[in-house]
Every structure is written in C-alpha cells, then in structure tokens.
Design an enzyme around this catalytic site. Structure first.
Site, PDB file in Angstrom:
ATOM      1  N   HIS A 287      62.453  38.491  48.278  1.00  0.00           N
ATOM      2  CA  HIS A 287      62.800  38.121  46.911  1.00  0.00           C
ATOM      3  C   HIS A 287      63.566  39.238  46.208  1.00  0.00           C
ATOM      4  O   HIS A 287      64.587  38.985  45.567  1.00  0.00           O
ATOM      5  CB  HIS A 287      61.550  37.772  46.105  1.00  0.00           C
ATOM      6  CG  HIS A 287      61.846  37.567  44.649  1.00  0.00           C
ATOM      7  ND1 HIS A 287      61.697  38.572  43.723  1.00  0.00           N
ATOM      8  CD2 HIS A 287      62.312  36.498  43.971  1.00  0.00           C
ATOM      9  CE1 HIS A 287      62.050  38.128  42.541  1.00  0.00           C
ATOM     10  NE2 HIS A 287      62.425  36.866  42.669  1.00  0.00           N
TER      11      HIS A 287
ATOM     12  N   ARG B  28      58.726  33.886  44.170  1.00  0.00           N
ATOM     13  CA  ARG B  28      58.730  35.294  43.754  1.00  0.00           C
ATOM     14  C   ARG B  28      57.582  36.091  44.375  1.00  0.00           C
ATOM     15  O   ARG B  28      57.696  37.288  44.550  1.00  0.00           O
ATOM     16  CB  ARG B  28      58.622  35.394  42.235  1.00  0.00           C
ATOM     17  CG  ARG B  28      59.872  35.005  41.530  1.00  0.00           C
ATOM     18  CD  ARG B  28      59.739  35.253  40.028  1.00  0.00           C
ATOM     19  NE  ARG B  28      60.847  34.653  39.349  1.00  0.00           N
ATOM     20  CZ  ARG B  28      60.790  33.523  38.651  1.00  0.00           C
ATOM     21  NH1 ARG B  28      59.639  32.896  38.536  1.00  0.00           N
ATOM     22  NH2 ARG B  28      61.860  33.034  38.083  1.00  0.00           N
TER      23      ARG B  28
ATOM     24  N   ASN C 122      57.354  30.630  40.811  1.00  0.00           N
ATOM     25  CA  ASN C 122      56.357  31.691  40.971  1.00  0.00           C
ATOM     26  C   ASN C 122      56.010  31.891  42.445  1.00  0.00           C
ATOM     27  O   ASN C 122      55.828  33.019  42.897  1.00  0.00           O
ATOM     28  CB  ASN C 122      55.107  31.365  40.164  1.00  0.00           C
ATOM     29  CG  ASN C 122      54.155  32.535  40.107  1.00  0.00           C
ATOM     30  OD1 ASN C 122      54.541  33.687  40.251  1.00  0.00           O
ATOM     31  ND2 ASN C 122      52.884  32.242  39.894  1.00  0.00           N
TER      32      ASN C 122
ATOM     33  N   SER D 261      70.023  32.048  51.035  1.00  0.00           N
ATOM     34  CA  SER D 261      68.687  32.213  51.592  1.00  0.00           C
ATOM     35  C   SER D 261      68.367  31.110  52.594  1.00  0.00           C
ATOM     36  O   SER D 261      67.802  31.372  53.665  1.00  0.00           O
ATOM     37  CB  SER D 261      67.655  32.214  50.466  1.00  0.00           C
ATOM     38  OG  SER D 261      66.356  32.226  50.989  1.00  0.00           O
TER      39      SER D 261
ATOM     40  N   HIS E 122      67.637  31.800  56.577  1.00  0.00           N
ATOM     41  CA  HIS E 122      66.376  31.398  57.200  1.00  0.00           C
ATOM     42  C   HIS E 122      66.611  30.413  58.343  1.00  0.00           C
ATOM     43  O   HIS E 122      65.953  30.483  59.386  1.00  0.00           O
ATOM     44  CB  HIS E 122      65.435  30.803  56.156  1.00  0.00           C
ATOM     45  CG  HIS E 122      64.730  31.821  55.335  1.00  0.00           C
ATOM     46  ND1 HIS E 122      65.287  32.358  54.197  1.00  0.00           N
ATOM     47  CD2 HIS E 122      63.529  32.404  55.483  1.00  0.00           C
ATOM     48  CE1 HIS E 122      64.438  33.236  53.682  1.00  0.00           C
ATOM     49  NE2 HIS E 122      63.367  33.283  54.443  1.00  0.00           N
TER      50      HIS E 122
ATOM     51  N   ASN F  73      57.035  36.423  49.396  1.00  0.00           N
ATOM     52  CA  ASN F  73      57.609  37.512  50.171  1.00  0.00           C
ATOM     53  C   ASN F  73      58.408  38.379  49.208  1.00  0.00           C
ATOM     54  O   ASN F  73      59.582  38.124  48.956  1.00  0.00           O
ATOM     55  CB  ASN F  73      58.488  36.956  51.284  1.00  0.00           C
ATOM     56  CG  ASN F  73      58.917  38.004  52.266  1.00  0.00           C
ATOM     57  OD1 ASN F  73      58.826  39.199  51.990  1.00  0.00           O
ATOM     58  ND2 ASN F  73      59.395  37.572  53.411  1.00  0.00           N
TER      59      ASN F  73
ATOM     60  N   TYR G 250      71.817  37.520  43.858  1.00  0.00           N
ATOM     61  CA  TYR G 250      71.827  36.940  42.521  1.00  0.00           C
ATOM     62  C   TYR G 250      72.579  37.822  41.518  1.00  0.00           C
ATOM     63  O   TYR G 250      73.501  37.369  40.851  1.00  0.00           O
ATOM     64  CB  TYR G 250      70.399  36.689  42.043  1.00  0.00           C
ATOM     65  CG  TYR G 250      70.325  36.136  40.650  1.00  0.00           C
ATOM     66  CD1 TYR G 250      70.702  34.824  40.388  1.00  0.00           C
ATOM     67  CD2 TYR G 250      69.898  36.918  39.587  1.00  0.00           C
ATOM     68  CE1 TYR G 250      70.650  34.315  39.106  1.00  0.00           C
ATOM     69  CE2 TYR G 250      69.845  36.420  38.309  1.00  0.00           C
ATOM     70  CZ  TYR G 250      70.221  35.119  38.074  1.00  0.00           C
ATOM     71  OH  TYR G 250      70.186  34.623  36.814  1.00  0.00           O
TER      72      TYR G 250
END
Length: 151
Positions: free
Chosen positions: A80, A73, A70, A111, A115, A76, A88
C-alpha cells in the site's frame, strides 16, 4: 483438489457448481491465512531481522476492517505504501491529474496487472480472477468516491 475431480466431466448444474464452490471455501481460506502468515509475518520479519530493520509494520489489523478501502490500506502496508508513494502520488504530480479519480484508477489498474503477472509467473496459467477482483473493487470504490466528493 478432490472437489474439482469431476468438474468438466459432468453436466454443469447449479447444484454441482454450488457444491464445488462451498467445498473449496475452507481450503482456500486456510491457504489465504497460511500465505498471510508465511509471507507478511514470517518471511518479512526474517528479512527485517537480518537487515536490522527497526520498523516492522507489515500489516495492521485488517481483520477489523469495515470497508474495502480500509482493508486495502491495512492488509499489506508495504505494498500500500509503495503504491501510494510511487503510483498514486506520481500519477497526480507527474501526469497532472487535478482530481483523485484518475490517480486512484491508475493505481488500482497497475496493482491489478502486477498481481495478475505474479500469479501468471507462479502458477503458469492465466485466469484473471484476481485482476477482476482488484480492478472491479477498485473501480467500484472509485465510482463511490467520485460520487461522494462531487456532491
């Protein structure tokens, strides 16, 4: 930072490490909150205003999250949604993964690499803490999700 002034010059003990970590918690939390406000609130709203972009949901109530999934999601929403749509869903459709596990793993790894790359370019050093955080939490969540959905 003054907390780490003597770090590496004196013997590394549990006491010194604990004092350094706890001394850095408040400043790092303030940097996190200020960075969140500057980037996800002010900067993105300024660009949305200039481009006359009506939907301004850049983040949701991440402070009320009860799980890592959660939190990821809601922290950001822009990143997401991009990861969900272009990494995905494409990894499941294009690469032909029949289950969610490989798609989730590839999303978390891409991801984490992206980053970490931004941090390398920004701060000019390689310290894979964020990579381990993203990939580690993602792999842990993946293992839990695969275990949950197989039984």
């Amino acid at each position: 930072m003054p907390v780490f002034r003597n770090f590496g010059k004196e013997e590394l003990t549990l006491r010194n490490l604990t004092l350094s970590v706890f001394g850095a918690m408040l400043p790092s939390t303030l940097v996190l909150i200020l960075g969140f406000f500057a980037i996800l609130h002010s900067w993105l709203n300024a660009f949305a205003e200039m481009m006359r972009f009506a939907d301004r949901m850049f983040y949701k109530d991440w402070w009320n999250s009860t799980s890592f999934s959660n939190y990821y999601r809601t922290w950001n929403v822009v990143v997401h949604d991009w990861l969900y749509t272009y990494i995905y869903k494409d990894s499941i459709n294009v690469l032909g993964f029949k289950k969610r596990g490989p798609g989730m793993l590839s999303t978390f790894l891409i991801s984490a690499v992206a980053h970490e790359y931004v941090l390398i370019l920004t701060f000019r050093f390689f310290y894979p803490a964020l990579f381990l955080m993203f990939a580690g939490v993602g792999c842990k969540y993946l293992i839990i999700a695969v275990h949950f959905y197989t039984y």
